[in-house]
Write an enzyme that holds these catalytic residues in place. Structure first.
Site, PDB file in Angstrom:
ATOM      1  N   ARG A  49      38.407  40.683  45.234  1.00  0.00           N
ATOM      2  CA  ARG A  49      38.011  41.902  44.601  1.00  0.00           C
ATOM      3  C   ARG A  49      38.610  41.971  43.245  1.00  0.00           C
ATOM      4  NH1 ARG A  49      35.933  43.059  46.629  1.00  0.00           N
ATOM      5  NH2 ARG A  49      34.995  44.873  47.167  1.00  0.00           N
ATOM      6  N   HIS A  67      47.408  37.307  47.134  1.00  0.00           N
ATOM      7  CA  HIS A  67      46.992  38.145  48.269  1.00  0.00           C
ATOM      8  C   HIS A  67      47.893  37.898  49.490  1.00  0.00           C
ATOM      9  CE1 HIS A  67      43.198  39.753  46.569  1.00  0.00           C
ATOM     10  NE2 HIS A  67      43.113  38.584  45.955  1.00  0.00           N
ATOM     11  N   ASP A  77      41.649  33.032  45.068  1.00  0.00           N
ATOM     12  CA  ASP A  77      41.148  33.963  44.050  1.00  0.00           C
ATOM     13  C   ASP A  77      42.261  34.880  43.568  1.00  0.00           C
ATOM     14  OD1 ASP A  77      41.139  35.121  46.702  1.00  0.00           O
ATOM     15  OD2 ASP A  77      40.312  36.899  45.743  1.00  0.00           O
ATOM     16  N   GLU A  78      42.054  35.440  42.409  1.00  0.00           N
ATOM     17  CA  GLU A  78      42.890  36.522  41.864  1.00  0.00           C
ATOM     18  C   GLU A  78      44.379  36.233  41.981  1.00  0.00           C
ATOM     19  OE1 GLU A  78      39.758  40.189  42.534  1.00  0.00           O
ATOM     20  OE2 GLU A  78      41.182  39.734  44.138  1.00  0.00           O
ATOM     21  N   ALA A  79      44.759  34.983  41.710  1.00  0.00           N
ATOM     22  CA  ALA A  79      46.182  34.597  41.758  1.00  0.00           C
ATOM     23  C   ALA A  79      46.808  34.870  40.390  1.00  0.00           C
ATOM     24  CB  ALA A  79      46.312  33.136  42.151  1.00  0.00           C
TER      25      ALA A  79
END
Length: 535
Positions: A2, A278, A341-343
């Site tokens: 997200r 996450h 993702d989104e690291a």
């Protein structure tokens, strides 16, 4: 994954909605036989109403009346798997029809029947497809594999009324899927859902020939699967969720039960443990996984990108190896999803080094890597599958990296957020959901071609499509199903039907015909205003 971006203005959201409503699909309507939705505004016949649209459907002649004397016949000596397909089809038909529908081997029993046939030389059906023939003396389902027979049974269900007995119209169908991977994802980390709730979704997916369930098991807000080597992940890291609820986790036996249940319906489970970001639930559970040795508090909000495993600690790699090893042992399917993702809290060089070792761990346990498309900016391992979740506003450079990975031989799963993210709002009045990728009305979820969506990516590089459902704002079954249906049916058709079948005007008529079926199954679906729903 997200991206929680700043709220869009009301004017911007209205503009997105108007643009989506103006979009048109230019591909041809399906077939030249029983053309789906051939008469605009007319109620389609059962053959015309099939969803997903089959490769070929020819209506003709009288059909077969399913009644008290109907039996389901499985070939003698065909084995336990075919018999199981027959038993499951009988169960699925008994509920709406109220008929006994016994399953018999060979030609036993009296009267007409529904015959299941395995024919390894059946043409035009592949490993998942089938042929269906309906005549006054019965219905014959033919396939090369038990999986194909199962899919034939799901088509047969749509040719009968949603409730009560009925007649299968006369005619023939030959069918096979366009893409091998047709998936849906559910996030049980942001809000916890039980295995029984997920089983219900499996049944809903399978009836529309969706063959993969991706389960997002871990995130900042919760860890949902028991891991023997790291027990506090579930007992402590799982004891929370968005908004401060109690959360929960699945035992290994519950996970095994879900895998078996899905497998009987030819739905493969793809588990995801997101990393290196996450991971707050894991860091909160074990202080030693943190670079400073201090465990953060559990997290119940919905921000992203603030957590990271400690890339410089060797313990980190012992941790992921043990977690992935236990997960691989529990999962018979070929894929393990490792997120990626989104690291945002992991420097790029550290990210690439970490993903190298995470991919090595997956291979060591005999599985194939799936990761979100950010892996394209690192070093995807040979055979790794990338899941694209960008949207129309994704930077061209990012899309070019994905295309380069595809050119290097990596297959893609397409999950464009502004088409297939089921947690995006339908319109401005939708109560659950988010809108960072824009509004996604039903027409927009359908009106695109996976084989031509990404510049520089040919259809041959597309493994399939997947519709994710993220649960930051979704805490109940009613909200889950309202957001998934009917857009999940767009996913089903995009994944199964030939490109020539993709036509919005035809689809909206066939989608409308699914309304009574969804209602009969107590699915609280969104009644899109541009679909002429049947009651």
């Amino acid at each position: 994954m997200r991206v929680l971006r700043p709220r869009r203005t009301l004017a911007a959201l209205l503009g997105a909605l108007l643009a989506a409503g103006a979009a048109s699909c230019t591909t041809a309507a399906h077939g030249d036989d029983a053309r789906p939705g051939g008469g605009r505004g007319a109620v389609p016949t059962p053959f015309e109403a099939l969803l997903p649209a089959p490769v070929s459907a020819r209506a003709g002649g009288p059909g077969y009346a399913v009644g008290p004397g109907t039996v389901i016949r499985t070939p003698r000596g065909s084995g336990a798997e075919v018999r199981r397909v027959g038993e499951l089809l009988a169960e699925q038909l008994r509920r709406p029809s109220g008929l006994p529908l016994p399953v018999v081997d060979g030609d036993g029993g009296h009267g007409g029947g529904i015959r299941l046939r395995i024919d390894g030389r059946a043409e035009g059906v592949g490993e998942e497809g089938y042929r269906l023939e309906s005549r006054p003396d019965g219905v014959t389902l033919t396939a090369r594999t038990p999986e194909g027979l199962f899919h034939a049974g799901q088509t047969l269900r749509q040719l009968l009324p949603a409730s009560g007995p009925g007649t299968v119209p006369g005619g023939e169908i030959t069918d096979a899927p366009r893409f091998a991977y047709r998936g849906a994802m559910v996030d049980v980390a942001r809000h916890f859902f039980t295995v029984e709730q997920v089983k219900r979704y499996v049944d809903q997916l399978a009836q529309y020939k969706v063959n993969t369930l991706h389960v997002h098991l871990t995130d900042d807000q919760g860890w949902r699967l028991a891991i023997d080597s790291w027990p506090r992940l579930a007992t402590y890291g799982g004891a929370g969720e968005v908004g401060g609820g109690p959360g929960g986790h699945w035992t290994k036996d519950e996970y095994r039960d879900l895998v078996a249940y899905a497998g009987e319906r030819y739905v493969d489970l793809v588990p995801e443990v997101d990393m290196p970001g996450h991971v707050n639930a894991a860091l909160a559970s074990y202080a030693e996984l943190n670079c400073d040795g201090k465990a953060p508090a559990r997290y119940t909000g919905i921000k992203v990108g603030f957590s990271s495993l400690c890339v410089g600690k060797e313990l980190t790699y012992e941790f992921i190896d043990q977690v992935l090893g236990e997960l691989a042992e529990l999962t018979p399917g070929r894929y393990l999803h490792i997120g990626g993702d989104e690291a945002h809290s992991t420097p790029a060089a550290d990210y690439a080094a970490f993903m190298d070792r995470a991919q090595e761990a997956v291979a060591r346990h005999g599985k194939t890597v799936v990761a979100w498309h950010q892996l394209a900016a690192a070093r995807p391992a040979p055979g790794a599958v990338l899941q694209y979740w960008g949207h129309d506003r994704t930077a061209a450079a990012e899309k070019e990296k994905v295309a380069a990975a595809a050119a290097a031989g990596h297959r893609l799963i397409l999950s464009p957020a502004d088409r297939l993210y089921l947690d995006m709002k339908y319109d401005l009045t939708t109560k659950p959901g988010l809108a960072w990728a824009g509004l996604v009305p039903v027409r927009k979820s359908y009106s695109w071609d996976p084989g031509a969506h990404l510049p520089g990516v040919p259809e041959s590089a597309v493994l399939g499509v997947e519709a994710p459902l993220w649960t930051e704002t979704i805490a109940t079954r009613a909200d889950w199903e309202f957001m998934a249906f009917p857009r999940l049916l767009s996913l089903a058709e995009l994944g199964w039907s030939p490109a020539g079948a993709l036509d919005w005007e035809s689809y909206r008529e066939r989608l409308a015909a699914q309304g009574p079926r969804l209602a009969a199954q107590d699915i609280p679906f969104y009644r899109a205003p541009d679909v002429p729903w049947q009651r």
